[in-house]
Design a protein around this motif. Structure first.
Motif, PDB file in Angstrom:
ATOM      1  N   TYR A 487       0.862  -1.181   0.000  1.00  0.00           N
ATOM      2  CA  TYR A 487       0.000   0.000   0.000  1.00  0.00           C
ATOM      3  C   TYR A 487       0.901   1.235   0.000  1.00  0.00           C
ATOM      4  CZ  TYR A 487      -3.701  -3.249   1.285  1.00  0.00           C
ATOM      5  OH  TYR A 487      -4.596  -4.295   1.289  1.00  0.00           O
ATOM      6  N   LEU A 510       0.596  -1.000   7.568  1.00  0.00           N
ATOM      7  CA  LEU A 510      -0.382   0.037   7.243  1.00  0.00           C
ATOM      8  C   LEU A 510      -1.238   0.410   8.452  1.00  0.00           C
ATOM      9  CD1 LEU A 510      -1.546   1.718   4.850  1.00  0.00           C
ATOM     10  CD2 LEU A 510      -3.242  -0.102   4.546  1.00  0.00           C
ATOM     11  N   LYS A 518      -2.279   7.912   4.352  1.00  0.00           N
ATOM     12  CA  LYS A 518      -2.538   6.866   3.361  1.00  0.00           C
ATOM     13  C   LYS A 518      -2.918   7.506   2.027  1.00  0.00           C
ATOM     14  CE  LYS A 518      -4.315   3.858   7.028  1.00  0.00           C
ATOM     15  NZ  LYS A 518      -5.504   3.190   7.590  1.00  0.00           N
ATOM     16  N   LEU A 530      -8.114   2.567  -0.951  1.00  0.00           N
ATOM     17  CA  LEU A 530      -6.672   2.620  -0.738  1.00  0.00           C
ATOM     18  C   LEU A 530      -5.932   2.230  -2.010  1.00  0.00           C
ATOM     19  CD1 LEU A 530      -6.444   0.965   2.796  1.00  0.00           C
ATOM     20  CD2 LEU A 530      -5.853   3.337   2.236  1.00  0.00           C
ATOM     21  N   ARG A 532      -3.552   0.245  -3.779  1.00  0.00           N
ATOM     22  CA  ARG A 532      -3.009  -1.076  -3.463  1.00  0.00           C
ATOM     23  C   ARG A 532      -2.252  -1.631  -4.667  1.00  0.00           C
ATOM     24  NH1 ARG A 532      -4.710  -6.421  -4.092  1.00  0.00           N
ATOM     25  NH2 ARG A 532      -6.449  -5.678  -5.362  1.00  0.00           N
TER      26      ARG A 532
END
Length: 710
Positions: A487, A510, A518, A530, A532
C-alpha cells in the motif's frame, strides 16, 4: 484559436501556446476594451454620439474590412497612385491600433541614408521603443503582395517627407532590400528600437530586436485577415499590434509577458509528459512481466528467483528505452522541415507512421479481439526497425506500392534503437488497448490540471531543452516488483505526487498509519479506495535517496542559456576578438572543441551548438556584407549546427541511458535537411570523467586485480 492570416515565423511565440493558451492570456485585456466601449456608449446621448463613441480595435477592423479590401484590390491597378493609397490605408490601420502616424524621413548618419518613418514610440527615458517603417511595392518588378522584407526604399517615398535631404542619400543603397536595411541601418543604429513594425499595404511584420537575428517574426496578411473577418483572429491581431501592448507597463510590455507565458506553458507541457512517461513505463513493465511470467510458468521456470529471475532494473531500462523511442518519433514526425521522417509521403503517413496510430488514439476498442490484438505492437516494431536499418534500395519494395510511391529513411545507428537493447521486450506482444492508452497519454495534456479540456500536445513546439527535461526526469527512477501486497503512504498533510519519492508498506505496517498518511484513488465506480499494489506488481518510482546519489538533476533552460552565453562571451574575447576579421573569427568557431564531462542528455552541449551556430552565421553575414534570406535562415542554421555536432562536440556521463539520450538529442537538435546522420560513438562515452584525469604512467603489476582490490 485558428489564426489564419497571422503567421508565426520560426517560433516568435510557441505555436502550441498561440493555439491553446494565448486566448486565455489576453482575455482580461479584451474584457477591459469591451468595458471601455460599453462605458463610451453609456455616456453617448444622441445617435451621432454613439456613432463616434470609442469602439474596440477588433470591431473597428471588422467594420473597416470592406473598405480595406476595396483599397487592397485597387492597388494592383493604380501603380502611379499606389504610394498615396497605400500610405492612407496604413495610416487608417495605425489609427485603429492607436499607434502614432507622423511620417518623416529619418536620417541614418552611419549609412548616409534616410528611412521612411511613419511613427515612433519612445520609452520613459526618451529612447526609441518602436519604429513604424513603410515598405511600399512601387518598383516595376514588385508585386503588391510582395514580402515587405524583399521590397526596396524608393526615392519618391521620401520626397515631401519632413527631414528629407536628397544631398544626404547614398545612391549605392538604392537596390538594398528592407531585409538588409534592417540589419545595416535599423538594428545597428546607435539607439536602435526594441520593436519594429515594417508596414506595407498588404502585409505587416512585427519584429523584436532580440529575435530578429534568428529570423523570428510575426507576419500579418491583411487581405487574408479582412477577407475572413474571423473575430478571434482580429482580436489576436489587435492585441499583438496595439499601442498598449508595446509600451512599458511596470517595466514589462504585454508582448514580453506573453513571451514569458509561452515559456512557462512549454514547461507545463513538459511536466505533463513526465507524468505520462512514468505511467507508461509502469504499464509496459506490468504487461511485460505478466507475459514473461506466463511463459516462465509454462516452462516451469520462476522469474522472481533462481537463474531465470527477471531483473527489475533491466526491465525498467528497456521500458524506458521503448518510451524514449516513442518520444523521438513524436518529435521527428512533427518537424517535417528537418527532412528525416517522410511525412509528406502518403504511403509512410498512412501505413507506417506513429501519426497514423495517433489518429486512432480515441477510437473505441469494443471487442476482445480488438483490445487484445497486436496491430499497434507490430506497427511500432516495424517503425523502430525502419529507423534502425533505414530503407536501402534492396528493401525499397517493402515500403512502396510503386517506384513513384517509394519513400526513403536514413539508417540511424544509435544505441537507443538497437534491438539488442530491448531483448526482453522482443518476447512481449503489447496488446492494442495498452499501446493505444500509451499513445493517448503521450499525445494529450493531463486531465484535471486546470484546463477546460485535454489539448493535443504539439511536439514541434517543444524544444530540445524541454524534451531533455522529460528525458532526464526519470533517469533516477527505478522499477521493482512487489514481493507481497503493498500500500502506498505519504507524509501527513502532503499531496500525492507520482514524480516524488514513493513509500510503500505491507498490510501489517499500514495499521500504524493515520488516515491522512494513506494514499487513496478512485475506482471505476468513482469510490475512493486505498491505493493497493498486488503481489508481483511492477512499480516504477523514485525511491529513497536515488536521485541524490545519482545527482540526476536537469538544468532549467534559462540557466543553461545564461551559463553558456557568458562562458562563450569569455571565449569570444580571448580567442575571436584578436583575429583579423569576421571571416577568420567565423572559421575559428568551426575549429573549437566542446566537452561536457557530465552531459546528461546533452542540454549544455545543445545550447552551446545553438549559440555558436548563430554566432557563426552572424559573423559570416557581416564578413560577406549580406543577410541570409528570411526563408533560408533556418536551413542554413541547421547545416552549421550539424557540422558543429558532428565535428566539435564531446561528452561523458556515468549513466549509460543518458549517453543514449544525448546521442538522439544532439541529432534531433542539429538535423539538417540534407539528412546527414552522424554517428557519435567516438564522441560520447559512458564513464566517469573524474577518474584518470591526472597524467601518470602505471606498471602492469599496479593494475592487477589484487592491487585494484587493495
Amino acid at each position: 484559436m485558428n489564426l489564419i492570416g497571422l503567421t508565426n515565423e520560426n517560433d516568435f511565440y510557441s505555436q502550441h501556446y498561440l493555439n491553446e493558451i494565448f486566448s486565455g492570456d489576453i482575455k482580461s485585456h479584451l474584457e477591459a476594451w469591451q468595458q471601455r466601449e460599453n462605458d463610451a456608449l453609456a455616456r453617448a446621448v444622441t445617435e451621432q454620439d454613439k456613432k463616434h463613441a470609442w469602439r474596440t480595435p477588433f470591431k473597428q477592423l471588422e467594420q473597416n474590412a470592406r473598405d480595406g479590401l476595396h483599397i487592397l484590390t485597387g492597388l494592383s491597378n493604380q501603380r502611379s497612385e499606389r504610394l498615396d493609397s497605400g500610405r492612407n490605408w496604413i495610416s487608417q490601420l495605425l489609427g485603429i491600433l492607436e499607434l502614432p502616424c507622423t511620417p518623416r524621413a529619418l536620417y541614418i548618419e552611419h549609412s548616409n541614408s534616410h528611412l521612411p518613418l511613419l511613427g515612433e514610440l519612445t520609452d520613459s527615458h526618451g529612447q526609441p521603443l518602436l519604429w513604424i517603417l513603410e515598405a511600399q511595392p512601387l518598383g516595376q518588378d514588385e508585386e503588391t503582395d510582395s514580402d515587405p522584407l524583399a521590397l526596396r526604399i524608393h526615392s519618391h517615398q521620401l520626397h515631401g517627407l519632413d527631414g528629407y535631404d536628397p544631398d544626404h542619400n547614398n545612391p549605392a543603397l538604392a537596390n538594398e532590400s528592407w531585409q538588409k536595411r534592417l540589419s545595416t541601418c535599423v538594428f545597428s543604429h546607435a539607439s536602435p528600437p526594441r520593436w519594429v513594425i515594417l508596414a506595407s499595404p498588404h502585409q505587416w511584420l512585427l519584429l523584436d530586436r532580440s529575435k530578429y537575428a534568428q529570423h523570428r517574426l510575426l507576419r500579418f496578411n491583411w487581405l487574408e485577415l479582412l477577407s475572413r473577418r474571423e473575430l478571434d483572429t482580429l482580436k489576436a491581431v489587435s492585441i499583438l499590434l496595439h499601442k498598449e501592448s508595446l509600451i512599458d507597463a511596470n517595466g514589462q510590455t504585454l508582448l514580453d509577458s506573453l513571451d514569458e507565458n509561452a515559456h512557462k506553458h512549454a514547461y507545463g507541457v513538459s511536466e505533463d509528459l513526465k507524468h505520462a512517461l512514468r505511467d507508461c513505463i509502469e504499464l509496459l513493465g506490468n504487461e511485460a512481466a505478466a507475459q514473461l511470467r506466463q511463459r516462465a510458468q509454462e516452462q516451469k521456470q520462476g522469474i522472481f528467483s533462481g537463474e531465470h529471475k527477471l531483473d527489475a532494473d533491466e526491465l525498467s531500462r528497456q521500458c524506458l528505452r521503448y518510451m524514449y523511442r516513442l518520444l523521438f518519433l513524436f518529435y521527428i514526425e512533427a518537424r517535417p522541415e528537418l527532412g528525416y521522417a517522410p511525412v509528406g509521403n502518403s504511403i509512410y503517413l498512412q501505413g507506417y507512421s506513429l501519426e497514423h496510430l495517433r489518429n486512432l488514439e480515441m477510437v473505441p476498442l469494443t471487442s476482445d479481439s480488438e483490445r487484445q490484438g497486436r496491430y499497434f505492437n507490430d506497427s511500432l516494431n516495424l517503425l523502430f526497425d525502419l529507423i534502425h536499418n533505414g530503407t536501402p534500395a534492396a528493401r525499397q519494395d517493402l515500403f512502396s506500392q510503386s517506384t513513384a510511391d517509394a519513400f526513403h529513411m536514413e539508417q540511424l545507428r544509435s544505441h537507443l534503437f538497437d534491438p539488442a537493447k530491448t531483448r526482453l521486450l522482443a518476447n512481449v506482444v503489447f496488446p492494442n488497448h495498452l499501446l493505444q492508452s500509451i499513445v493517448q497519454k503521450m499525445s494529450l495534456s493531463r486531465p484535471g490540471t486546470g484546463r477546460q479540456r485535454r489539448g493535443r500536445i504539439s511536439y514541434a513546439q517543444l524544444g530540445i531543452n524541454q524534451l531533455g527535461a522529460v528525458y532526464e526526469a526519470l533517469l533516477s527512477y527505478r522499477g521493482f516488483f512487489a514481493t507481497e501486497e503493498l500500500y502506498e503512504v505519504k507524509k501527513a498533510g502532503s499531496q500525492e505526487n507520482l514524480l516524488d519519492t514513493g513509500y510503500f508498506v505491507n498490510a501489517r505496517a499500514l495499521e500504524s498509519y493515520q488516515d491522512d498518511e494513506k494514499v487513496y484513488q478512485r475506482n471505476e465506480h468513482g469510490d475512493q479506495q486505498l491505493k493497493r499494489y498486488p503481489k508481483g506488481s511492477f512499480i516504477y518510482r523514485m525511491a529513497g535517496r536515488d536521485r541524490e546519489k545519482s545527482a540526476s538533476y536537469y538544468t532549467p533552460e534559462v540557466l543553461t542559456q545564461s551559463l553558456v552565453k557568458y562562458a562563450l562571451k569569455e571565449l569570444y574575447q580571448q580567442q575571436l576578438e584578436p583575429l583579423a576579421d569576421d571571416r577568420a573569427r567565423a572559421a575559428h568557431i568551426l575549429q573549437l572543441a566542446i566537452c561536457e564531462p557530465a552531459m546528461g542528455s546533452a542540454a549544455f552541449l545543445n545550447e552551446a551548438i545553438n549559440q555558436l551556430a548563430e554566432k557563426y552565421l552572424e559573423l559570416m553575414q557581416s564578413a560577406q556584407g549580406e543577410r541570409i534570406p528570411q526563408q533560408d535562415y533556418v536551413q542554413e542554421l541547421q547545416k552549421v549546427k550539424m557540422y558543429l555536432a558532428d565535428n566539435c562536440v564531446y561528452g561523458i556521463d556515468l549513466n549509460p541511458i543518458a549517453v543514449e539520450l544525448a546521442e538522439v538529442s544532439l541529432w534531433l537538435n542539429a538535423l539538417s535537411a540534407d539528412r546527414h546522420v552522424p554517428w557519435f560513438g567516438l564522441q560520447l562515452h559512458n564513464g566517469n570523467s573524474l577518474i584518470g584525469a591526472r597524467r601518470q604512467l602505471y606498471k602492469s603489476s599496479q593494475t592487477s586485480a589484487s592491487n585494484r582490490d587493495s
